[in-house]
Motif scaffolding. Structure first.
Motif, PDB file in Angstrom:
ATOM      1  N   GLU A 185       0.832  -1.203   0.000  1.00 25.84           N
ATOM      2  CA  GLU A 185       0.000   0.000   0.000  1.00 25.84           C
ATOM      3  C   GLU A 185       0.872   1.260   0.000  1.00 25.84           C
ATOM      4  O   GLU A 185       0.538   2.261  -0.651  1.00 25.84           O
ATOM      5  CB  GLU A 185      -0.925   0.011   1.226  1.00 25.84           C
ATOM      6  N   ARG A 186       1.969   1.224   0.710  1.00 24.69           N
ATOM      7  CA  ARG A 186       2.871   2.379   0.725  1.00 24.69           C
ATOM      8  C   ARG A 186       3.465   2.629  -0.654  1.00 24.69           C
ATOM      9  O   ARG A 186       3.635   3.785  -1.074  1.00 24.69           O
ATOM     10  CB  ARG A 186       3.991   2.159   1.750  1.00 24.69           C
ATOM     11  N   MET A 187       3.749   1.556  -1.378  1.00 24.18           N
ATOM     12  CA  MET A 187       4.305   1.722  -2.723  1.00 24.18           C
ATOM     13  C   MET A 187       3.264   2.284  -3.688  1.00 24.18           C
ATOM     14  O   MET A 187       3.607   2.976  -4.648  1.00 24.18           O
ATOM     15  CB  MET A 187       4.862   0.397  -3.231  1.00 24.18           C
ATOM     16  N   HIS A 188       1.989   2.000  -3.436  1.00 23.60           N
ATOM     17  CA  HIS A 188       0.945   2.661  -4.224  1.00 23.60           C
ATOM     18  C   HIS A 188       1.037   4.168  -4.028  1.00 23.60           C
ATOM     19  O   HIS A 188       0.979   4.945  -4.998  1.00 23.60           O
ATOM     20  CB  HIS A 188      -0.450   2.190  -3.778  1.00 23.60           C
ATOM     21  N   LEU A 189       1.192   4.588  -2.779  1.00 27.48           N
ATOM     22  CA  LEU A 189       1.302   6.014  -2.481  1.00 27.48           C
ATOM     23  C   LEU A 189       2.530   6.614  -3.141  1.00 27.48           C
ATOM     24  O   LEU A 189       2.465   7.694  -3.751  1.00 27.48           O
ATOM     25  CB  LEU A 189       1.360   6.220  -0.964  1.00 27.48           C
ATOM     26  N   MET A 190       3.672   5.937  -3.023  1.00 23.52           N
ATOM     27  CA  MET A 190       4.905   6.458  -3.630  1.00 23.52           C
ATOM     28  C   MET A 190       4.751   6.605  -5.150  1.00 23.52           C
ATOM     29  O   MET A 190       5.297   7.540  -5.753  1.00 23.52           O
ATOM     30  CB  MET A 190       6.075   5.522  -3.328  1.00 23.52           C
ATOM     31  N   THR A 191       4.000   5.696  -5.755  1.00 25.10           N
ATOM     32  CA  THR A 191       3.783   5.760  -7.205  1.00 25.10           C
ATOM     33  C   THR A 191       2.968   6.989  -7.586  1.00 25.10           C
ATOM     34  O   THR A 191       3.357   7.766  -8.473  1.00 25.10           O
ATOM     35  CB  THR A 191       3.062   4.490  -7.693  1.00 25.10           C
ATOM     36  N   PHE A 192       1.853   7.201  -6.913  1.00 24.92           N
ATOM     37  CA  PHE A 192       0.971   8.312  -7.279  1.00 24.92           C
ATOM     38  C   PHE A 192       1.502   9.664  -6.804  1.00 24.92           C
ATOM     39  O   PHE A 192       1.084  10.706  -7.319  1.00 24.92           O
ATOM     40  CB  PHE A 192      -0.438   8.054  -6.739  1.00 24.92           C
ATOM     41  N   MET A 193       2.419   9.648  -5.856  1.00 27.91           N
ATOM     42  CA  MET A 193       3.047  10.905  -5.437  1.00 27.91           C
ATOM     43  C   MET A 193       3.893  11.514  -6.548  1.00 27.91           C
ATOM     44  O   MET A 193       4.190  12.706  -6.528  1.00 27.91           O
ATOM     45  CB  MET A 193       3.917  10.666  -4.201  1.00 27.91           C
ATOM     46  N   THR A 194       4.280  10.693  -7.518  1.00 28.87           N
ATOM     47  CA  THR A 194       5.043  11.234  -8.644  1.00 28.87           C
ATOM     48  C   THR A 194       4.169  12.066  -9.572  1.00 28.87           C
ATOM     49  O   THR A 194       4.682  12.795 -10.423  1.00 28.87           O
ATOM     50  CB  THR A 194       5.692  10.099  -9.463  1.00 28.87           C
ATOM     51  N   TRP A 202      -4.920  11.873 -18.823  1.00 27.55           N
ATOM     52  CA  TRP A 202      -4.123  10.672 -18.575  1.00 27.55           C
ATOM     53  C   TRP A 202      -4.009   9.769 -19.804  1.00 27.55           C
ATOM     54  O   TRP A 202      -3.426   8.687 -19.727  1.00 27.55           O
ATOM     55  CB  TRP A 202      -4.726   9.879 -17.412  1.00 27.55           C
ATOM     56  N   ASP A 203      -4.565  10.200 -20.925  1.00 24.26           N
ATOM     57  CA  ASP A 203      -4.444   9.400 -22.142  1.00 24.26           C
ATOM     58  C   ASP A 203      -2.972   9.269 -22.541  1.00 24.26           C
ATOM     59  O   ASP A 203      -2.265  10.274 -22.677  1.00 24.26           O
ATOM     60  CB  ASP A 203      -5.223  10.054 -23.292  1.00 24.26           C
ATOM     61  N   ASN A 204      -2.530   8.035 -22.688  1.00 23.30           N
ATOM     62  CA  ASN A 204      -1.160   7.749 -23.131  1.00 23.30           C
ATOM     63  C   ASN A 204      -0.093   8.321 -22.215  1.00 23.30           C
ATOM     64  O   ASN A 204       1.067   8.488 -22.628  1.00 23.30           O
ATOM     65  CB  ASN A 204      -0.935   8.280 -24.556  1.00 23.30           C
ATOM     66  N   MET A 205      -0.442   8.640 -20.970  1.00 16.13           N
ATOM     67  CA  MET A 205       0.573   9.107 -20.023  1.00 16.13           C
ATOM     68  C   MET A 205       1.486   7.940 -19.651  1.00 16.13           C
ATOM     69  O   MET A 205       1.013   6.874 -19.262  1.00 16.13           O
ATOM     70  CB  MET A 205      -0.079   9.674 -18.760  1.00 16.13           C
ATOM     71  N   PRO A 206       2.795   8.107 -19.749  1.00 16.39           N
ATOM     72  CA  PRO A 206       3.716   7.010 -19.402  1.00 16.39           C
ATOM     73  C   PRO A 206       3.614   6.638 -17.930  1.00 16.39           C
ATOM     74  O   PRO A 206       3.346   7.482 -17.072  1.00 16.39           O
ATOM     75  CB  PRO A 206       5.094   7.601 -19.730  1.00 16.39           C
ATOM     76  N   ALA A 207       3.827   5.386 -17.642  1.00 14.97           N
ATOM     77  CA  ALA A 207       3.843   4.930 -16.256  1.00 14.97           C
ATOM     78  C   ALA A 207       5.060   5.499 -15.547  1.00 14.97           C
ATOM     79  O   ALA A 207       6.147   5.587 -16.134  1.00 14.97           O
ATOM     80  CB  ALA A 207       3.886   3.404 -16.201  1.00 14.97           C
ATOM     81  N   PRO A 208       4.934   5.902 -14.294  1.00 12.90           N
ATOM     82  CA  PRO A 208       6.098   6.369 -13.533  1.00 12.90           C
ATOM     83  C   PRO A 208       7.170   5.290 -13.477  1.00 12.90           C
ATOM     84  O   PRO A 208       6.858   4.089 -13.457  1.00 12.90           O
ATOM     85  CB  PRO A 208       5.520   6.655 -12.145  1.00 12.90           C
ATOM     86  N   GLU A 209       8.412   5.698 -13.445  1.00 13.60           N
ATOM     87  CA  GLU A 209       9.516   4.733 -13.433  1.00 13.60           C
ATOM     88  C   GLU A 209       9.458   3.816 -12.207  1.00 13.60           C
ATOM     89  O   GLU A 209       9.798   2.639 -12.298  1.00 13.60           O
ATOM     90  CB  GLU A 209      10.856   5.482 -13.471  1.00 13.60           C
ATOM     91  N   ILE A 210       9.038   4.361 -11.087  1.00  2.00           N
ATOM     92  CA  ILE A 210       8.958   3.543  -9.881  1.00  2.00           C
ATOM     93  C   ILE A 210       7.935   2.416 -10.060  1.00  2.00           C
ATOM     94  O   ILE A 210       8.112   1.311  -9.543  1.00  2.00           O
ATOM     95  CB  ILE A 210       8.598   4.421  -8.655  1.00  2.00           C
ATOM     96  N   ALA A 211       6.875   2.678 -10.829  1.00  2.60           N
ATOM     97  CA  ALA A 211       5.861   1.651 -11.083  1.00  2.60           C
ATOM     98  C   ALA A 211       6.399   0.579 -12.028  1.00  2.60           C
ATOM     99  O   ALA A 211       6.146  -0.613 -11.846  1.00  2.60           O
ATOM    100  CB  ALA A 211       4.607   2.294 -11.672  1.00  2.60           C
ATOM    101  N   LYS A 212       7.147   1.004 -13.036  1.00  6.33           N
ATOM    102  CA  LYS A 212       7.741   0.030 -13.961  1.00  6.33           C
ATOM    103  C   LYS A 212       8.674  -0.905 -13.210  1.00  6.33           C
ATOM    104  O   LYS A 212       8.716  -2.117 -13.481  1.00  6.33           O
ATOM    105  CB  LYS A 212       8.510   0.756 -15.062  1.00  6.33           C
TER     106      LYS A 212
END
Length: 387
Positions: free
Chosen positions: A220-229, A293-303
């Motif tokens: 759950e914390r990593m979800h937060l870190m992802t969307f914080m970007t 958010w159309d075609n927005m690249p995924a954050p690097e932390i998520a990849k």
């Protein structure tokens, strides 16, 4: 032998020192199911046998991996812990701040999640459900979340739909998600902390619950870190989080001491709502109602965290997060069906894939017992290969 006795003893009966391991499923990068094992002492409760910590001599030699993996144990595995596969979280190179095990999903698994709701039948379940509805109302109020059904024959533009309160814009979605994830990481950590302290206080092992709960909190914390970007919250928003977290932490702390099973049921119901929220977000993205958010690249932390493709989009991240929430839904509803004082955590060794967790709400106690027995049989079959 009755089911309750089996569930408590399946993992501890065969010998004074047994072997277990981490069972890994296949991923999109590994089409065939691959399974590796590492020697560990089986997790058990304080039973009067030679495995009990109260009977272990202080100078007795310890089995490799008895309290978890160590860096020097990696060479013992034929594939190695750094092999990228379905549930390993030890990549060849660690670039993020996460280290615990978590699932990585195949494309088929990402699409397998269904919106489900468990019927509350017992008094404790009904209490947990009503408490969840109250919490959901509070989350909706604080984040301004609305979901009015769009008229079937509507030809309104995205802007008109937003003004009418039918859909959210990207800022409202992020506000909702960030607030949700700051709260969602609390239950797993509180429960793990209390069970950790109980294990220390009673001087016995935990039956495998602590690691699973810590993995949930980390996830759950990593979800937060992802969307914080995607957004930096304001000071006012951070102040709201501080207040909500303080209240929620203490309430959950007290509640878990009183009734762990009710707390796990409450989290299971809460995760049902999380799956519903992310499903709606995915639907709006695929319908073109979130053009930002159309075609927005995924954050690097998520990849890095979910092993997404280099060209992965934010939509792929949403599918992965929803699958995680489905895992938490399944695990917590299943744990709520067990005796938290005596039963072994059936997910200490492995977890079902998303084709099960995404379409099934829980394991009953009997199903959990069968799953533990299957895990034990798989480990026994792999013993010759580990020698």
């Amino acid at each position: 032998m009755s089911i309750p006795i089996l569930l408590r003893t399946t993992l501890v009966r065969s010998s004074p020192v047994c072997r277990t391991g981490i069972i890994r499923a296949g991923s999109s990068r590994a089409p065939e199911l691959r399974t590796t094992f590492s020697r560990r002492a089986l997790i058990h409760i304080d039973q009067p046998n030679n495995n009990s910590l109260t009977h272990k001599r202080i100078n007795e030699e310890s089995t490799t991996g008895i309290e978890g993996f160590h860096r020097e144990d990696i060479s013992a595995s034929k594939q190695g812990l750094t092999t990228p596969d379905a549930v390993s979280t030890l990549p060849t190179v660690v670039r993020g701040d996460w280290v615990l095990f978590h699932p990585v999903y195949s494309p088929e698994e990402l699409k397998a999640v269904e919106v489900l709701q468990k019927e509350a039948k017992t008094i404790s379940d009904k209490f947990a459900f009503k408490l969840m509805r109250l919490s959901r109302w509070g989350f909706d109020f604080v984040t301004g979340y609305k979901h009015k059904p769009i008229p079937a024959d509507s030809k309104m533009s995205v802007e008109e739909l937003r003004k009418g309160g039918y859909i959210l814009d990207e800022k409202a979605w992020l506000r909702r998600i960030l607030f949700l994830e700051t709260i969602a990481g609390v239950p797993g950590m509180v429960a793990a902390m209390l069970r950790h302290l109980s294990s220390l206080r009673l001087m016995r092992r935990d039956s495998g619950w602590i690691h699973t709960l810590l993995e949930e909190a980390e996830n759950e914390r990593m979800h937060l870190m992802t969307f914080m970007t995607l957004r930096k919250p304001s000071l006012f928003f951070r102040a709201m989080i501080l207040g909500a977290q303080g209240v929620y932490f203490n309430l959950f702390f007290i509640s878990y001491i009183i009734s762990p099973r009710t707390c796990h049921r409450f989290v299971g119901y809460l995760e049902e709502e999380a799956v519903l929220t992310y499903t709606r977000c995915i639907q709006e993205m695929e319908a073109g109602r979130l053009p930002e958010w159309d075609n927005m690249p995924a954050p690097e932390i998520a990849k890095d965290y979910w092993r997404l493709a280099p060209d992965a989009k934010l939509l792929d991240v949403m599918y992965a997060v929803r699958s995680d929430e489905s895992t938490h839904r399944f695990v917590n509803h299943s744990l709520a069906n067990l005796n938290t004082e005596t039963d072994v955590n059936p997910f200490a060794l492995r977890e079902p894939d998303m084709l099960v967790k995404g379409r099934k709400l829980e394991f009953t106690r009997e199903e959990a017992e069968k799953y533990v027995q299957e895990s034990h049989q798989m480990l026994e079959q792999r013993k010759p290969e580990s020698k």
